[in-house]
Motif scaffolding. Structure first.
Motif, mmCIF file in Angstrom:
data_model
loop_
_atom_site.group_PDB
_atom_site.id
_atom_site.type_symbol
_atom_site.label_atom_id
_atom_site.label_comp_id
_atom_site.label_asym_id
_atom_site.label_seq_id
_atom_site.Cartn_x
_atom_site.Cartn_y
_atom_site.Cartn_z
ATOM 1 N N VAL A 221 0.840 -1.201 0.000
ATOM 2 C CA VAL A 221 0.000 0.000 0.000
ATOM 3 C C VAL A 221 0.875 1.252 0.000
ATOM 4 O O VAL A 221 0.629 2.200 -0.753
ATOM 5 N N ILE A 222 1.908 1.269 0.810
ATOM 6 C CA ILE A 222 2.792 2.431 0.887
ATOM 7 C C ILE A 222 3.519 2.635 -0.430
ATOM 8 O O ILE A 222 3.627 3.764 -0.935
ATOM 9 N N GLU A 223 3.994 1.536 -1.029
ATOM 10 C CA GLU A 223 4.758 1.636 -2.269
ATOM 11 C C GLU A 223 3.868 2.060 -3.435
ATOM 12 O O GLU A 223 4.190 2.981 -4.183
ATOM 13 N N ILE A 224 2.705 1.396 -3.580
ATOM 14 C CA ILE A 224 1.791 1.721 -4.685
ATOM 15 C C ILE A 224 1.177 3.105 -4.482
ATOM 16 O O ILE A 224 1.043 3.885 -5.433
ATOM 17 N N GLY A 225 0.797 3.416 -3.237
ATOM 18 C CA GLY A 225 0.191 4.716 -2.957
ATOM 19 C C GLY A 225 1.136 5.869 -3.248
ATOM 20 O O GLY A 225 0.714 6.913 -3.767
ATOM 21 N N GLY A 226 2.423 5.702 -2.928
ATOM 22 C CA GLY A 226 3.390 6.758 -3.222
ATOM 23 C C GLY A 226 3.544 6.989 -4.710
ATOM 24 O O GLY A 226 3.587 8.144 -5.179
ATOM 25 N N ARG A 227 3.600 5.903 -5.498
ATOM 26 C CA ARG A 227 3.724 6.054 -6.951
ATOM 27 C C ARG A 227 2.441 6.634 -7.545
ATOM 28 O O ARG A 227 2.489 7.426 -8.492
ATOM 29 N N TYR A 228 1.307 6.246 -6.982
ATOM 30 C CA TYR A 228 0.033 6.777 -7.482
ATOM 31 C C TYR A 228 -0.056 8.282 -7.241
ATOM 32 O O TYR A 228 -0.480 9.040 -8.125
ATOM 33 N N ALA A 229 0.327 8.721 -6.051
ATOM 34 C CA ALA A 229 0.250 10.144 -5.719
ATOM 35 C C ALA A 229 1.184 10.967 -6.604
ATOM 36 O O ALA A 229 0.858 12.112 -6.960
ATOM 37 N N ASN A 230 2.321 10.419 -6.969
ATOM 38 C CA ASN A 230 3.246 11.145 -7.844
ATOM 39 C C ASN A 230 2.766 11.158 -9.288
ATOM 40 O O ASN A 230 2.928 12.169 -9.985
ATOM 41 N N ARG A 231 2.180 10.063 -9.718
ATOM 42 C CA ARG A 231 1.752 9.942 -11.114
ATOM 43 C C ARG A 231 0.434 10.663 -11.366
ATOM 44 O O ARG A 231 0.240 11.300 -12.406
ATOM 45 N N PHE A 232 -0.487 10.580 -10.420
ATOM 46 C CA PHE A 232 -1.821 11.167 -10.597
ATOM 47 C C PHE A 232 -2.120 12.123 -9.439
ATOM 48 O O PHE A 232 -3.107 11.961 -8.710
ATOM 49 N N HIS A 233 -1.267 13.113 -9.276
ATOM 50 C CA HIS A 233 -1.396 14.024 -8.132
ATOM 51 C C HIS A 233 -2.657 14.877 -8.185
ATOM 52 O O HIS A 233 -3.119 15.394 -7.164
ATOM 53 N N SER A 234 -3.241 15.027 -9.390
ATOM 54 C CA SER A 234 -4.455 15.835 -9.504
ATOM 55 C C SER A 234 -5.734 15.005 -9.474
ATOM 56 O O SER A 234 -6.836 15.545 -9.619
ATOM 57 N N SER A 235 -5.610 13.705 -9.274
ATOM 58 C CA SER A 235 -6.795 12.847 -9.233
ATOM 59 C C SER A 235 -7.587 13.097 -7.957
ATOM 60 O O SER A 235 -7.032 13.397 -6.898
ATOM 61 N N VAL B 202 -3.156 8.904 -0.234
ATOM 62 C CA VAL B 202 -2.164 9.415 0.713
ATOM 63 C C VAL B 202 -2.596 9.116 2.144
ATOM 64 O O VAL B 202 -1.768 8.762 2.999
ATOM 65 N N TYR B 203 -3.887 9.245 2.422
ATOM 66 C CA TYR B 203 -4.378 8.928 3.769
ATOM 67 C C TYR B 203 -4.142 7.454 4.093
ATOM 68 O O TYR B 203 -3.772 7.101 5.220
ATOM 69 N N SER B 204 -4.336 6.581 3.090
ATOM 70 C CA SER B 204 -4.104 5.144 3.301
ATOM 71 C C SER B 204 -2.634 4.874 3.598
ATOM 72 O O SER B 204 -2.304 3.988 4.404
ATOM 73 N N ILE B 205 -1.753 5.633 2.964
ATOM 74 C CA ILE B 205 -0.319 5.487 3.253
ATOM 75 C C ILE B 205 -0.059 5.783 4.727
ATOM 76 O O ILE B 205 0.655 5.047 5.416
ATOM 77 N N GLY B 206 -0.638 6.879 5.209
ATOM 78 C CA GLY B 206 -0.464 7.231 6.612
ATOM 79 C C GLY B 206 -1.035 6.176 7.554
ATOM 80 O O GLY B 206 -0.437 5.877 8.597
ATOM 81 N N GLN B 207 -2.160 5.605 7.194
ATOM 82 C CA GLN B 207 -2.751 4.551 8.015
ATOM 83 C C GLN B 207 -1.807 3.358 8.149
ATOM 84 O O GLN B 207 -1.620 2.812 9.240
ATOM 85 N N CYS B 208 -1.220 2.958 7.038
ATOM 86 C CA CYS B 208 -0.314 1.809 7.065
ATOM 87 C C CYS B 208 0.968 2.135 7.832
ATOM 88 O O CYS B 208 1.488 1.296 8.571
#
Length: 243
Positions: A179-193, A200-206
């Motif tokens: 979750v942390i790895e995929i979420g970080g790449r997702y936030a960088n790739r689709f930051h305006s989604s 990002v919240y899920s990253i913090g939860q994990c």
């Protein structure tokens, strides 16, 4: 008892002892057969319940479907490349395209740009539909297996949804590192989604669940700064108030 009587008794005793001894073959003692272990004392093998078998079969089917999709995608790309290659002819020493070839080539490029005849996009849509069906059935492991390696692809909307669904599946499975790895790449790739704040919240939860509490709080602070109007930011603010 005289001497002859004692000798006879000793001989009879030795003969009886030899008769009770274990039989021999070629001078070697033959050991008696061990008693066979009864069914009651045998160690039972663990039985796999029906639901576990169904889940395992679903995962195998999902992997096969993904491999079939990838092979189909490769075939379609090869066919698309062959069709898109324009025929050429020479006229007066100059190589040019005839009107029919130009029109066909233009239509193929336009369809690819609009995603109408793009084999990559078609395969991503097919994978998304299959994985979403597994996800809704609660088979998160099969959904993650179908979307394994989804990294945003060509940046299309379907590629973005595939990556986010993979993130959700891994979160349901409790795979926090993924979750942390995929979420970080997702936030960088689709930051305006619109789903990036949730990622990002899920990253913090994990991070918090992995006892990285200071790092999690820092992640939530950045979430509030970048997406202050999102619901995820409100949830992050509430978590920061908890000690």
């Amino acid at each position: 008892m005289n001497r002859h009587t004692r000798a006879l008794a000793l001989a009879l005793t030795l003969s009886a002892a030899c008769a009770n001894a274990a039989p021999t073959v070629d001078g070697d003692t033959v050991l008696p057969d061990l008693p066979q272990e009864s069914n009651q004392t045998a160690i039972p093998y663990p039985a796999i319940d029906q639901q576990t078998q169904i889940d395992q079969m679903s995962i195998q089917i999902a992997r096969l479907e993904r491999e079939i999709g990838l092979l189909t995608n490769r075939i379609q790309r090869l066919e698309h490349s062959a069709k898109a290659k324009p025929p050429a002819k020479r006229s007066m020493g100059v190589q040019r395209l005839d009107d029919a070839a130009l029109k066909k080539h233009y239509q193929a490029d336009t369809a690819a740009e609009n995603g109408q005849d793009d084999p990559v996009s078609a395969n991503e849509r097919r994978l998304y539909e299959q994985a979403l069906q597994r996800y809704r059935q609660g088979n998160y492991q099969a959904a993650a297996a179908l979307l394994k390696g989804a990294d945003g692809g060509n940046g299309s909307e379907t590629a973005r949804r595939n990556m986010y669904l993979l993130l959700q599946s891994q979160q349901r499975l409790g795979n926090c590192e993924s979750v942390i790895e995929i979420g970080g790449r997702y936030a960088n790739r689709f930051h305006s989604s619109h789903q990036t704040p949730d990622a990002v919240y899920s990253i913090g939860q994990c991070q918090y669940a992995m006892q990285q509490k200071d790092i999690a709080r820092n992640t939530w602070r950045k979430l509030i700064q970048r997406y202050p109007d999102s619901n995820a930011a409100k949830q992050a603010a509430a978590r920061l108030q908890q000690r």
